[in-house]
Design a protein around this motif. Structure first.
Motif, PDB file in Angstrom:
ATOM      1  N   ASP A  68       0.866  -1.180   0.000  1.00 45.12           N
ATOM      2  CA  ASP A  68       0.000   0.000   0.000  1.00 45.12           C
ATOM      3  C   ASP A  68       0.903   1.231   0.000  1.00 45.12           C
ATOM      4  OD1 ASP A  68      -1.905   1.924   0.194  1.00 45.12           O
ATOM      5  OD2 ASP A  68      -2.660   1.305   2.173  1.00 45.12           O
ATOM      6  N   PRO A  69       1.062   1.871  -1.142  1.00 47.35           N
ATOM      7  CA  PRO A  69       1.968   3.033  -1.184  1.00 47.35           C
ATOM      8  C   PRO A  69       1.478   4.201  -0.351  1.00 47.35           C
ATOM      9  CG  PRO A  69       0.743   2.835  -3.233  1.00 47.35           C
ATOM     10  CD  PRO A  69       0.412   1.614  -2.424  1.00 47.35           C
ATOM     11  N   PHE A  70       0.205   4.192   0.041  1.00 50.85           N
ATOM     12  CA  PHE A  70      -0.342   5.309   0.803  1.00 50.85           C
ATOM     13  C   PHE A  70      -0.315   5.059   2.309  1.00 50.85           C
ATOM     14  CE2 PHE A  70      -2.480   5.239  -3.325  1.00 50.85           C
ATOM     15  CZ  PHE A  70      -2.126   6.477  -3.810  1.00 50.85           C
ATOM     16  N   ALA A  71       0.043   3.837   2.688  1.00 54.28           N
ATOM     17  CA  ALA A  71       0.076   3.513   4.111  1.00 54.28           C
ATOM     18  C   ALA A  71       1.360   4.059   4.721  1.00 54.28           C
ATOM     19  CB  ALA A  71      -0.010   1.996   4.318  1.00 54.28           C
ATOM     20  N   ALA A  72       1.219   4.565   5.969  1.00 54.62           N
ATOM     21  CA  ALA A  72       2.385   5.078   6.664  1.00 54.62           C
ATOM     22  C   ALA A  72       3.233   3.932   7.160  1.00 54.62           C
ATOM     23  CB  ALA A  72       1.954   5.971   7.838  1.00 54.62           C
ATOM     24  N   SER A  73       4.544   4.041   6.906  1.00 53.85           N
ATOM     25  CA  SER A  73       5.489   3.018   7.346  1.00 53.85           C
ATOM     26  C   SER A  73       6.331   3.555   8.478  1.00 53.85           C
ATOM     27  CB  SER A  73       6.385   2.568   6.188  1.00 53.85           C
ATOM     28  OG  SER A  73       7.106   3.674   5.667  1.00 53.85           O
ATOM     29  N   GLY A  74       6.964   2.669   9.201  1.00 53.76           N
ATOM     30  CA  GLY A  74       7.747   3.092  10.350  1.00 53.76           C
ATOM     31  C   GLY A  74       9.034   3.784   9.976  1.00 53.76           C
ATOM     32  N   ALA A  75       9.655   3.448   8.822  1.00 49.77           N
ATOM     33  CA  ALA A  75      10.958   4.006   8.416  1.00 49.77           C
ATOM     34  C   ALA A  75      10.760   5.087   7.367  1.00 49.77           C
ATOM     35  CB  ALA A  75      11.860   2.905   7.882  1.00 49.77           C
ATOM     36  N   ALA A  76      11.635   6.081   7.380  1.00 52.24           N
ATOM     37  CA  ALA A  76      11.581   7.144   6.385  1.00 52.24           C
ATOM     38  C   ALA A  76      11.984   6.596   5.027  1.00 52.24           C
ATOM     39  CB  ALA A  76      12.517   8.280   6.796  1.00 52.24           C
ATOM     40  N   PRO A  77      11.455   7.166   3.917  1.00 45.08           N
ATOM     41  CA  PRO A  77      11.783   6.641   2.586  1.00 45.08           C
ATOM     42  C   PRO A  77      13.271   6.678   2.279  1.00 45.08           C
ATOM     43  CG  PRO A  77       9.865   8.084   2.493  1.00 45.08           C
ATOM     44  CD  PRO A  77      10.415   8.211   3.873  1.00 45.08           C
ATOM     45  N   ASP A  78      13.960   7.765   2.727  1.00 43.93           N
ATOM     46  CA  ASP A  78      15.379   7.849   2.418  1.00 43.93           C
ATOM     47  C   ASP A  78      16.201   6.842   3.213  1.00 43.93           C
ATOM     48  OD1 ASP A  78      14.823   9.078   4.778  1.00 43.93           O
ATOM     49  OD2 ASP A  78      16.296  10.680   4.561  1.00 43.93           O
ATOM     50  N   LYS A  79      15.593   6.252   4.289  1.00 44.64           N
ATOM     51  CA  LYS A  79      16.285   5.217   5.028  1.00 44.64           C
ATOM     52  C   LYS A  79      16.072   3.847   4.396  1.00 44.64           C
ATOM     53  CE  LYS A  79      17.653   8.136   8.130  1.00 44.64           C
ATOM     54  NZ  LYS A  79      19.084   8.525   8.205  1.00 44.64           N
ATOM     55  N   GLN A  80      14.989   3.691   3.636  1.00 42.79           N
ATOM     56  CA  GLN A  80      14.701   2.419   2.988  1.00 42.79           C
ATOM     57  C   GLN A  80      15.533   2.215   1.735  1.00 42.79           C
ATOM     58  OE1 GLN A  80      10.493   2.241   2.284  1.00 42.79           O
ATOM     59  NE2 GLN A  80       9.950   2.640   4.415  1.00 42.79           N
ATOM     60  N   ILE A  81      15.980   3.317   1.126  1.00 46.81           N
ATOM     61  CA  ILE A  81      16.732   3.233  -0.124  1.00 46.81           C
ATOM     62  C   ILE A  81      18.112   3.854   0.097  1.00 46.81           C
ATOM     63  CG2 ILE A  81      16.828   3.913  -2.542  1.00 46.81           C
ATOM     64  CD1 ILE A  81      13.811   4.097  -2.536  1.00 46.81           C
ATOM     65  N   SER A  82      19.117   3.127  -0.274  1.00 50.06           N
ATOM     66  CA  SER A  82      20.487   3.646  -0.209  1.00 50.06           C
ATOM     67  C   SER A  82      20.810   4.320  -1.545  1.00 50.06           C
ATOM     68  CB  SER A  82      21.478   2.511   0.073  1.00 50.06           C
ATOM     69  OG  SER A  82      22.804   2.993   0.015  1.00 50.06           O
ATOM     70  N   MET A  83      20.860   5.671  -1.546  1.00 48.00           N
ATOM     71  CA  MET A  83      21.057   6.391  -2.800  1.00 48.00           C
ATOM     72  C   MET A  83      22.463   6.184  -3.350  1.00 48.00           C
ATOM     73  SD  MET A  83      18.145   7.538  -3.367  1.00 48.00           S
ATOM     74  CE  MET A  83      18.601   8.413  -4.853  1.00 48.00           C
ATOM     75  N   GLY A  84      23.422   5.987  -2.468  1.00 46.39           N
ATOM     76  CA  GLY A  84      24.769   5.712  -2.966  1.00 46.39           C
ATOM     77  C   GLY A  84      24.832   4.408  -3.725  1.00 46.39           C
ATOM     78  N   SER A  85      24.166   3.380  -3.196  1.00 46.36           N
ATOM     79  CA  SER A  85      24.141   2.086  -3.895  1.00 46.36           C
ATOM     80  C   SER A  85      23.379   2.186  -5.202  1.00 46.36           C
ATOM     81  CB  SER A  85      23.506   1.024  -2.988  1.00 46.36           C
ATOM     82  OG  SER A  85      24.255   0.884  -1.792  1.00 46.36           O
ATOM     83  N   GLU A  86      22.278   2.918  -5.189  1.00 44.85           N
ATOM     84  CA  GLU A  86      21.495   3.074  -6.414  1.00 44.85           C
ATOM     85  C   GLU A  86      22.288   3.820  -7.479  1.00 44.85           C
ATOM     86  OE1 GLU A  86      18.764   1.593  -6.999  1.00 44.85           O
ATOM     87  OE2 GLU A  86      18.561   0.801  -4.973  1.00 44.85           O
ATOM     88  N   ARG A  87      23.082   4.814  -7.067  1.00 45.86           N
ATOM     89  CA  ARG A  87      23.885   5.558  -8.058  1.00 45.86           C
ATOM     90  C   ARG A  87      24.956   4.662  -8.677  1.00 45.86           C
ATOM     91  NH1 ARG A  87      28.299   8.904  -7.813  1.00 45.86           N
ATOM     92  NH2 ARG A  87      28.455   8.624  -5.557  1.00 45.86           N
ATOM     93  N   GLN A  88      25.541   3.774  -7.862  1.00 44.85           N
ATOM     94  CA  GLN A  88      26.510   2.840  -8.412  1.00 44.85           C
ATOM     95  C   GLN A  88      25.860   1.830  -9.340  1.00 44.85           C
ATOM     96  OE1 GLN A  88      29.796   3.000  -8.131  1.00 44.85           O
ATOM     97  NE2 GLN A  88      29.536   4.899  -6.973  1.00 44.85           N
ATOM     98  N   THR A  89      24.637   1.443  -8.998  1.00 42.95           N
ATOM     99  CA  THR A  89      23.920   0.521  -9.879  1.00 42.95           C
ATOM    100  C   THR A  89      23.619   1.158 -11.224  1.00 42.95           C
ATOM    101  OG1 THR A  89      22.898  -0.538  -7.953  1.00 42.95           O
ATOM    102  CG2 THR A  89      21.835  -0.901 -10.077  1.00 42.95           C
TER     103      THR A  89
END
Length: 581
Positions: A68-89
């Motif tokens: 559910d993309p509209f449901a509130a999750s416990g972790a912040a979005p920027d904590k769920q995704i590692s932008m450094g890893s994504e940039r290397q990918t």
């Protein structure tokens, strides 16, 4: 307070020091101009010598897989995704291979990655794909291809992870289903009792576990695997990337000027010359009494005029009111090295300036190696200071017994003792007649100015320093070395002399325009002085010898004739006799 302490400069303020250093840097205008030209040429080469490049940019906002993309999750979005890893990918060869397949090119994926730049703006979940190419359309197509390839790659990774997890759950579910079926058969065969209750309890646990696994599988299959959204599609750029011509020229000017100033500063640091008035004062421990303005090209008169003459008068007044000079009234004018043309000019003009302030002046040319003043001064007709006496002749060829009144124009007249080439210079300069000649300054209101050869070239000036103890150094701060000035100070003070100060002049002030060469003039002066010294001197004047009248007065050269012992005005071409004093 000692004389040396009085001569030392006061500590300069920091703005004054910075201003002086900046002025010194401006001396090396050629280096600064070369750096500026190099910077501008580099800017022009970057503007016109390189091919145009175009940069197309696309942007993607990333998201994590969720039910559910509209449901509130416990972790912040920027904590769920590692932008450094994504940039290397995004810059991996796997994404590059997918982009090459989309573009339909056989180019090596590694080569495609060279022109790709992936960045992440701070505090965002955005990846920015910037591709550089020589064509606008090529840059846009490849930027979009890498964007789509990255999204597909990330979607495939997420889907692969889900499939693996579902497969694992299904493998756990198969034995549970078989156990459930066996328990159902056992329950059908059992009657009421304790065994039935136990079997039902086991069946309830198996059914609960099966329900949990089915729930997990359903939740995994329901996940939204969308990796992100394209928020900016790359389009062909209208203009080339990089700074334009005005900005390149500005950058080239700034960088070139910086390089020029740096080169000038390095040259200034390793420059051994004095460079400035403050450096001269620090090296000599004596003040700068005056700085001569430049002369116009073509002027050849030894006596200065205009602003240059006023500067000489200023130097003379400073010397007159300097107690160190006023006590002895003897001045030794020297240059550090090389020619003494400027030193000769300073000596002659200071003699004329002393005459203006009411002093009886005797100018002595102590250059016994290459005397040259005799052909450059004009004799005063019928004028002779009352205190002047004909000096005695030296045993070593100098003094020659000649004492000539010199016309100093509106300043008046002063006496001049010319130099003469001798075999032993040191003996002539330290002889008794030379000492008596210099002691003329002991008389009231008298001044003796002595011109000597370059102090660091010959020891003649040092031989005179103990008797003519007031030394004036004539130098060009841009040509003289600091260690030469320090050496002069050590030699003069060691010989018992006193450094009264320095007179500075600009480079190229030598009087070479409109007159014979220095060497030729010196040779003519030496020959003329030698012939004059060879003339017999009689006490009765008239027929014998050179016709010298008693008392050393110059003889007239015929009716209304004007013959100068130093410079002849309208000579008779047939008159080959040596000059008479």
């Amino acid at each position: 307070m000692t004389d040396e302490a009085r001569a030392l400069p006061a500590p300069a303020e920091e703005p004054d020091l910075l201003r002086d250093q900046f002025r010194q840097l401006l001396r090396y205008r050629a280096l600064i101009a070369a750096g500026l030209v190099a910077g501008l040429l580099g800017a022009l080469w970057l503007a016109f010598g390189t091919a145009d490049s175009y940069v197309a940019t696309s942007e993607v906002t990333l998201r994590s897989a969720t039910v559910d993309p509209f449901a509130a999750s416990g972790a912040a979005p920027d904590k769920q995704i590692s932008m450094g890893s994504e940039r290397q990918t995004a810059v991996s060869t796997a994404v590059a291979a997918d982009a090459a397949e989309r573009l339909g090119t056989s180019q090596d994926p590694e080569r495609l990655l060279r022109d790709l730049q992936v960045t992440n703006p701070p505090n965002t979940l955005v990846l920015r794909f910037a591709y550089t190419a020589s064509s606008p359309s090529t840059a846009a197509d490849r930027a979009n291809a890498f964007t789509d390839g990255y999204l597909d790659h990330r979607r495939a990774q997420t889907q692969s992870l889900i499939d693996n997890m579902v497969e694992g759950y299904e493998k756990q579910l198969e034995p549970l289903l078989e156990q459930r079926d066996r328990l159902a058969e056992q329950i059908a065969d059992l009657s009421d009792g304790r065994a039935l209750d136990t079997t039902l309890s086991v069946q309830s646990g198996v059914l609960g576990r099966i329900s949990e696994l089915n729930s997990d599988i359903t939740r995994l299959k329901a996940l939204d695997t969308t990796p992100g959204y394209v928020v900016r599609t790359a389009s062909p750029p209208a203009e080339p990337s990089g700074p334009g011509l005005p900005l390149l020229l500005g950058l080239g000017t700034a960088i070139g000027l910086s390089l020029g100033l740096l080169a000038a500063w390095v040259r200034l640091v390793f420059d051994p010359t004095a460079r400035s008035e403050a450096e001269v004062v620090r090296a000599l421990h004596a003040p700068v009494l005056g700085s001569l303005p430049r002369v116009r090209l073509g002027r050849s008169a030894l006596l200065a005029q205009g602003r240059r003459a006023e500067e000489y008068r200023s130097v003379a007044f400073r010397l007159v009111y300097d107690q160190r000079f006023a006590d002895r009234r003897r001045l030794l004018v020297v240059a550090p090295r090389g020619a003494i043309d400027l030193a000769a000019e300073v000596a002659v003009n200071l003699a004329a300036s002393f005459v203006e302030v009411g002093r009886e002046v005797l100018l002595v040319e102590a250059d016994l190696r290459a005397p040259s003043l005799a052909v450059r001064l004009v004799e005063a007709e019928g004028v002779r200071p009352g205190w002047a006496r004909t000096p005695s002749r030296g045993d070593h060829g100098w003094p020659t017994g000649l004492q000539i009144p010199v016309d100093a124009g509106e300043s008046g007249a002063f006496d001049f003792v010319p130099g003469n080439r001798v075999r032993n210079v040191a003996r002539a300069l330290t002889s008794a007649p030379a000492t008596r000649l210099i002691s003329t300054a002991d008389e009231s209101d008298s001044v003796v100015v002595v011109l000597a050869p370059a102090l660091l070239s010959y020891a003649d000036a040092i031989a005179l320093a103990d008797r003519v103890d007031g030394v004036l150094v004539v130098c060009d701060p841009r040509a003289v070395r600091r260690d030469d000035l320090e050496r002069i100070r050590e030699l003069v003070t060691g010989a018992g002399g006193t450094l009264l100060g320095a007179v500075l002049h600009a480079e190229g002030d030598g009087r070479r325009h409109g007159r014979p060469s220095v060497r030729r003039g010196r040779e003519d002066a030496a020959d003329q002085a030698t012939r004059a010294a060879a003339e017999p001197h009689t006490a009765s004047g008239g027929a014998a010898g050179n016709g010298q009248p008693r008392g050393g007065e110059p003889e007239a050269a015929g009716p209304r004739g004007r013959r100068s012992a130093l410079v002849r005005r309208g000579p008779d071409p047939a008159d080959r006799r040596p000059p008479h004093w």
